[in-house]
Design a protein around this motif. Structure first.
Motif, PDB file in Angstrom:
ATOM      1  N   THR A   2      14.637  23.864 -36.431  1.00  0.00           N
ATOM      2  CA  THR A   2      13.234  23.707 -36.798  1.00  0.00           C
ATOM      3  C   THR A   2      12.352  24.623 -35.948  1.00  0.00           C
ATOM      4  O   THR A   2      12.734  25.042 -34.865  1.00  0.00           O
ATOM      5  N   THR A  93      12.914  16.368 -31.574  1.00  0.00           N
ATOM      6  CA  THR A  93      11.935  16.874 -32.552  1.00  0.00           C
ATOM      7  C   THR A  93      11.606  18.352 -32.345  1.00  0.00           C
ATOM      8  O   THR A  93      10.862  18.918 -33.142  1.00  0.00           O
ATOM      9  N   ALA A 203       7.998  12.015 -33.743  1.00  0.00           N
ATOM     10  CA  ALA A 203       8.755  12.099 -35.006  1.00  0.00           C
ATOM     11  C   ALA A 203       7.787  12.198 -36.193  1.00  0.00           C
ATOM     12  O   ALA A 203       8.031  12.937 -37.156  1.00  0.00           O
ATOM     13  N   LYS A 204       6.665  11.476 -36.094  1.00  0.00           N
ATOM     14  CA  LYS A 204       5.671  11.518 -37.178  1.00  0.00           C
ATOM     15  C   LYS A 204       5.049  12.920 -37.276  1.00  0.00           C
ATOM     16  O   LYS A 204       4.833  13.455 -38.360  1.00  0.00           O
ATOM     17  N   ARG A 206       6.438  15.736 -36.367  1.00  0.00           N
ATOM     18  CA  ARG A 206       7.443  16.645 -36.942  1.00  0.00           C
ATOM     19  C   ARG A 206       7.495  16.494 -38.462  1.00  0.00           C
ATOM     20  O   ARG A 206       7.544  17.475 -39.199  1.00  0.00           O
ATOM     21  N   LYS A 207       7.454  15.258 -38.933  1.00  0.00           N
ATOM     22  CA  LYS A 207       7.566  14.997 -40.365  1.00  0.00           C
ATOM     23  C   LYS A 207       6.379  15.615 -41.126  1.00  0.00           C
ATOM     24  O   LYS A 207       6.558  16.270 -42.148  1.00  0.00           O
ATOM     25  N   ASP A 210       6.369  19.590 -41.013  1.00  0.00           N
ATOM     26  CA  ASP A 210       7.391  20.266 -41.818  1.00  0.00           C
ATOM     27  C   ASP A 210       7.125  20.208 -43.326  1.00  0.00           C
ATOM     28  O   ASP A 210       7.878  20.805 -44.106  1.00  0.00           O
TER      29      ASP A 210
END
Ligand code: SF4
Length: 236
Positions: A2, A93, A203-204, A206-207, A210
């Motif tokens: 990523t 992440t 994590a949020k 990153r989501k 992306d």
């Protein structure tokens, strides 16, 4: 692999706000800057002045200034590092989390208390921003544990509120040939140590980051409707 993301502790805090808009966040993270962002510099000047007052007192008296006593048994301070040195990489992440705390106090037992100064009246509005400040300070705690501040034993907000009542304004000692003085009263609010709240927020981030396209607008947001009107006007 990523794409790496760099995010400040404060911007991570915005993700925890009740009215958080993923679209706004996506646009901010994918652009070089957002227009019409004007923030008066006076508040950061006052926050930085407060820090100088505290450090100066420690240097002259080898003890905490009396108004900081509610924070506990403080024996000294650490100069807050620049964010380039106060950062951690989250391998899950691929996010670099960074920031610069306003203040780092060293307690009698050698642990650290991280504080943030807020120049503001302590109002309901400040309370509304509390979820953001909570994450910001906990992000500093997570970074601090890995960057020489272990153990971090506490977090606190220091609200410095201008004293502007009529009686205070009548004090002759607050005026001089060069201008006038303004008094600030300090209010404290402890923030729970909750480092476990940081990984789900990363994590949020990153989501959302992306996603190929910006998420949908928040339902009922007038600003987005106004922006669309502007775009329609220019025919873009
Ligand atoms: S819906 Fe509102 S908050 Fe979200 S992107 Fe549009 S203007 Fe920003």
């Amino acid at each position: 692999m990523t794409e790496p993301i760099v995010i400040s502790a404060k911007n991570l805090g915005a993700v925890a706000m009740p009215g958080f808009c993923p679209r706004c966040f996506w646009l901010q993270m994918h652009s070089d800057g957002i227009p019409y962002q004007i923030f008066p510099g006076i508040f950061s000047s006052i926050d930085s002045y407060g820090k100088k007052l505290v450090h100066g007192w420690f240097d002259r008296h080898q003890s905490a200034p009396p108004w900081l006593l509610p924070l506990g048994d403080i024996k000294g301070y650490v100069n807050p590092p620049h964010y380039s040195k106060f950062s951690v990489h989250d391998a899950d992440t691929n996010i670099i989390l960074r920031g610069t705390p306003d203040g780092i106090m060293v307690m009698q037992d050698g642990s650290h208390l991280i504080v943030d100064y807020k120049t503001a009246k302590f109002t309901v509005h400040q309370d509304e921003l509390f979820p953001m400040y909570q994450v910001q300070l906990n992000a500093y705690a997570v970074i601090g544990e890995q960057k020489g501040l272990a153990p971090v034993s506490g977090l606190a907000l220091i609200y410095t509120e201008p004293v502007t009542d009529d009686d205070t304004a009548k004090k002759d000692t607050y005026q001089s040939n060069s201008g006038f003085l303004m008094e600030f009263s300090a209010h404290f609010r402890a923030v729970d140590l909750a480092p476990e709240t940081i990984p789900p927020l990363l994590a949020k981030v990153r989501k959302i980051y992306d996603l190929d396209r910006a998420p949908k607008s928040l339902k009922g947001c007038e600003d987005c409707a106004l922006l669309q009107d502007l775009i329609d006007l220019t025919g873009s």
